[in-house]
Scaffold this motif. Structure first.
Motif, PDB file in Angstrom:
ATOM      1  N   ILE A 175       0.841  -1.206   0.000  1.00  0.00           N
ATOM      2  CA  ILE A 175       0.000   0.000   0.000  1.00  0.00           C
ATOM      3  C   ILE A 175       0.870   1.247   0.000  1.00  0.00           C
ATOM      4  N   ARG A 176       1.887   1.246   0.831  1.00  0.00           N
ATOM      5  CA  ARG A 176       2.795   2.401   0.878  1.00  0.00           C
ATOM      6  C   ARG A 176       3.544   2.557  -0.446  1.00  0.00           C
ATOM      7  N   TYR A 177       3.920   1.441  -1.053  1.00  0.00           N
ATOM      8  CA  TYR A 177       4.600   1.504  -2.342  1.00  0.00           C
ATOM      9  C   TYR A 177       3.676   2.108  -3.392  1.00  0.00           C
ATOM     10  N   ALA A 178       2.407   1.720  -3.367  1.00  0.00           N
ATOM     11  CA  ALA A 178       1.450   2.235  -4.338  1.00  0.00           C
ATOM     12  C   ALA A 178       1.318   3.750  -4.238  1.00  0.00           C
ATOM     13  N   ALA A 181       4.239   5.312  -5.813  1.00  0.00           N
ATOM     14  CA  ALA A 181       4.195   5.150  -7.271  1.00  0.00           C
ATOM     15  C   ALA A 181       3.108   6.004  -7.906  1.00  0.00           C
ATOM     16  N   LYS A 182       2.519   6.887  -7.100  1.00  0.00           N
ATOM     17  CA  LYS A 182       1.507   7.844  -7.559  1.00  0.00           C
ATOM     18  C   LYS A 182       0.212   7.189  -8.023  1.00  0.00           C
ATOM     19  N   ALA A 183      -0.157   6.120  -7.332  1.00  0.00           N
ATOM     20  CA  ALA A 183      -1.467   5.515  -7.600  1.00  0.00           C
ATOM     21  C   ALA A 183      -2.566   6.451  -7.124  1.00  0.00           C
ATOM     22  N   GLN A 184      -3.649   6.514  -7.881  1.00  0.00           N
ATOM     23  CA  GLN A 184      -4.825   7.293  -7.469  1.00  0.00           C
ATOM     24  C   GLN A 184      -5.946   6.397  -6.957  1.00  0.00           C
ATOM     25  N   VAL A 185      -5.865   5.120  -7.350  1.00  0.00           N
ATOM     26  CA  VAL A 185      -6.804   4.100  -6.867  1.00  0.00           C
ATOM     27  C   VAL A 185      -5.995   2.863  -6.530  1.00  0.00           C
ATOM     28  N   ILE A 186      -6.328   2.204  -5.426  1.00  0.00           N
ATOM     29  CA  ILE A 186      -5.689   0.933  -5.051  1.00  0.00           C
ATOM     30  C   ILE A 186      -6.760  -0.138  -4.980  1.00  0.00           C
ATOM     31  N   VAL A 196     -10.506 -11.757  12.232  1.00  0.00           N
ATOM     32  CA  VAL A 196      -9.294 -11.431  12.971  1.00  0.00           C
ATOM     33  C   VAL A 196      -8.685 -10.161  12.404  1.00  0.00           C
ATOM     34  N   ALA A 197      -8.600  -9.141  13.221  1.00  0.00           N
ATOM     35  CA  ALA A 197      -7.973  -7.905  12.772  1.00  0.00           C
ATOM     36  C   ALA A 197      -6.459  -8.080  12.767  1.00  0.00           C
ATOM     37  N   PRO A 198      -5.790  -7.693  11.676  1.00  0.00           N
ATOM     38  CA  PRO A 198      -4.333  -7.826  11.623  1.00  0.00           C
ATOM     39  C   PRO A 198      -3.652  -6.757  12.476  1.00  0.00           C
ATOM     40  N   ALA A 199      -2.355  -6.785  12.460  1.00  0.00           N
ATOM     41  CA  ALA A 199      -1.591  -5.809  13.234  1.00  0.00           C
ATOM     42  C   ALA A 199      -1.928  -4.395  12.790  1.00  0.00           C
ATOM     43  N   GLU A 200      -1.772  -3.445  13.689  1.00  0.00           N
ATOM     44  CA  GLU A 200      -2.193  -2.069  13.456  1.00  0.00           C
ATOM     45  C   GLU A 200      -1.447  -1.412  12.304  1.00  0.00           C
ATOM     46  N   TYR A 201      -0.262  -1.903  11.951  1.00  0.00           N
ATOM     47  CA  TYR A 201       0.488  -1.238  10.891  1.00  0.00           C
ATOM     48  C   TYR A 201      -0.236  -1.310   9.550  1.00  0.00           C
ATOM     49  N   LEU A 202      -1.072  -2.326   9.334  1.00  0.00           N
ATOM     50  CA  LEU A 202      -1.849  -2.390   8.099  1.00  0.00           C
ATOM     51  C   LEU A 202      -2.893  -1.277   8.076  1.00  0.00           C
ATOM     52  N   HIS A 203      -3.534  -1.063   9.225  1.00  0.00           N
ATOM     53  CA  HIS A 203      -4.518   0.009   9.333  1.00  0.00           C
ATOM     54  C   HIS A 203      -3.845   1.359   9.078  1.00  0.00           C
ATOM     55  N   ARG A 204      -2.670   1.549   9.621  1.00  0.00           N
ATOM     56  CA  ARG A 204      -1.963   2.817   9.432  1.00  0.00           C
ATOM     57  C   ARG A 204      -1.615   3.031   7.967  1.00  0.00           C
ATOM     58  N   ALA A 205      -1.231   1.962   7.291  1.00  0.00           N
ATOM     59  CA  ALA A 205      -0.892   2.084   5.865  1.00  0.00           C
ATOM     60  C   ALA A 205      -2.108   2.517   5.052  1.00  0.00           C
ATOM     61  N   VAL A 206      -3.280   1.968   5.373  1.00  0.00           N
ATOM     62  CA  VAL A 206      -4.517   2.356   4.690  1.00  0.00           C
ATOM     63  C   VAL A 206      -4.822   3.827   4.950  1.00  0.00           C
TER      64      VAL A 206
END
Length: 418
Positions: A175-178, A181-186, A196-206
């Motif tokens: 997500i951070r790479y996208a 790379a100047k993505a406008q939609v992911i 099961v909620a994953p680790a918080e770093y995924l939420h932060r990336a979103v």
């Protein structure tokens, strides 16, 4: 067609300490709801080409849609199993120079992995190539299949494979790479299992992607058999447009995950799309509903480049085809309507309006119960009597005038001596 289980993307239950100690939570293979011919697809240059127009495209007036936008210059990141540019419908659609491969070089046992090209254009699973085709496949002679946003650009980010060697950490990294790379939609056609909620770093990336102005679209998941309702991730994170699967009748597909987090539904049954090397195959799943909506987001973004992610999402939700007022946990705000999303867009909105989207008919006016003659019937009867009376009077007057004339004639004749 009977549903046959397929591997689903999962994020295993673990503590953050364990995550840090073992690199990250593992992801299983990309989700697909049921097979509809994909196993017969051999991924060869002579593979079957779909000659007709898939039903998911037949439901859209493409000429009207593309008169508004074709997604030109909008960059859509496909975080998946890679995108094979050998398929001629994707060769010009993919920006290989911006792609990457984030799979680990070794598996959990320390054995080397067959990662493919470093730019993410190797796809031995076919999942990411299907997803990319639904978004931006270029027109090709001999087939009616084409991407909904045929001038959008795909950024291939290989983050998973058939064995599920991707991790929550690599998903966050993707997500951070996208964003860089100047993505406008992911587009993320992956989801968790067992709520099961994953680790918080995924939420932060979103959250970082949303703050950067990127529209994030994710599949709701395929665990909805029996009406199962549960959150999945990253689809249920605030700001993400979670997409359920609908069938030809605009109803929730049996496998599609339900929940209050679902934003909209989109076609996800018998979805024809591009496969590695060439040709097409069909498959089912919310994995293929999400890119349908991601394509619409690209179209809206191309037409309204200054709209925020929240405004783009609200526009898609507001213009979806609803069967009820308000939100439905099975299909969200309704089944996406690409043409309405691009034509009913005179001003941006930040949230859908619950009372809009349905056609409200005028309620019937009940007739008054009258046991005897109604006033209307009474007036009609009197009018009839009057008409008959007038006619009789005219006839009588006419007859009297004739008799009077004849009598006068007779008097003149007698008086004259004849």
């Amino acid at each position: 067609m009977p549903q046959r289980p397929r591997p689903r993307t999962t994020l295993a239950r673990t503590t953050l300490a364990t995550v840090l100690a073992t690199t990250a939570t593992l992801l299983a293979a990309p989700a697909a709801a049921a097979d509809s011919g994909s196993d017969q697809c051999t991924f060869s240059r002579t593979n079957h080409k779909y000659t007709g127009t898939p039903w998911a495209l037949q439901r859209v007036n493409l000429d009207e849609l593309w008169s508004q936008s074709k997604g030109e210059k909008v960059r859509v990141a496909v975080i998946d199993t890679g995108v094979d540019t050998a398929n001629p419908q994707l060769t010009q659609a993919v920006d290989a120079s911006s792609g990457t491969n984030l799979l680990p070089k070794k598996d959990g046992k320390g054995q080397p992995l067959e990662r493919g090209k470093a730019n993410g254009t190797t796809d031995t699973v076919g999942h990411g190539t299907r997803v990319a085709g639904i978004i931006a496949a270029r027109p090709e002679k001999g087939t009616g299949f084409v991407g909904l946003a045929p001038e959008a650009t795909i950024i291939p980010i290989k983050q998973n494979d058939a064995e599920g060697h991707g991790t929550a950490a690599t998903l966050a990294e993707a997500i951070r790479y996208a964003v860089k790379a100047k993505a406008q939609v992911i587009n993320i056609s992956q989801d968790t299992a067992n709520a099961v909620a994953p680790a918080e770093y995924l939420h932060r990336a979103v959250d970082e992607a949303l703050a950067a102005g990127v529209v994030v679209v994710a599949s709701a998941g395929n665990g909805g058999m029996g009406g199962n309702v549960k959150p999945t991730y990253p689809a249920s994170y605030p700001g993400v447009l979670a997409v359920a699967a609908s069938d030809r009748n605009n109803e929730r597909a049996a496998f599609s995950q339900s929940g209050d987090f679902v934003g909209v539904a989109a076609p996800g049954v018998d979805m024809v799309s591009t496969v590695p090397k060439g040709g097409h195959c069909s498959d089912n799943g919310t994995s293929f509903s999400a890119p349908y909506v991601a394509a619409v987001a690209a179209l809206v973004k191309a037409k309204h480049p200054r709209w925020t992610p929240r405004e783009v999402v609200a526009q898609i939700e507001q213009t979806a085809e609803r069967s009820i007022t308000g939100h439905d946990p099975r299909v969200g705000w309704g089944v996406v309507d690409p043409v309405r999303a691009l034509t009913e867009d005179d001003h941006p909105i930040e949230s859908p309006h619950p009372d809009e989207g349905l056609t409200h008919a005028e309620p019937p006016t009940p007739a008054k119960l009258t046991l005897g003659e109604t006033p209307a019937e009474h007036n009609a009867r009197l009018a009839t009597y009057v008409a008959i009376g007038v006619t009789a009077l005219v006839a009588t007057l006419s007859g009297g005038a004739v008799a009077l004339r004849d009598a006068r004639r007779r008097r003149r004749v007698v008086g004259g001596g004849v």
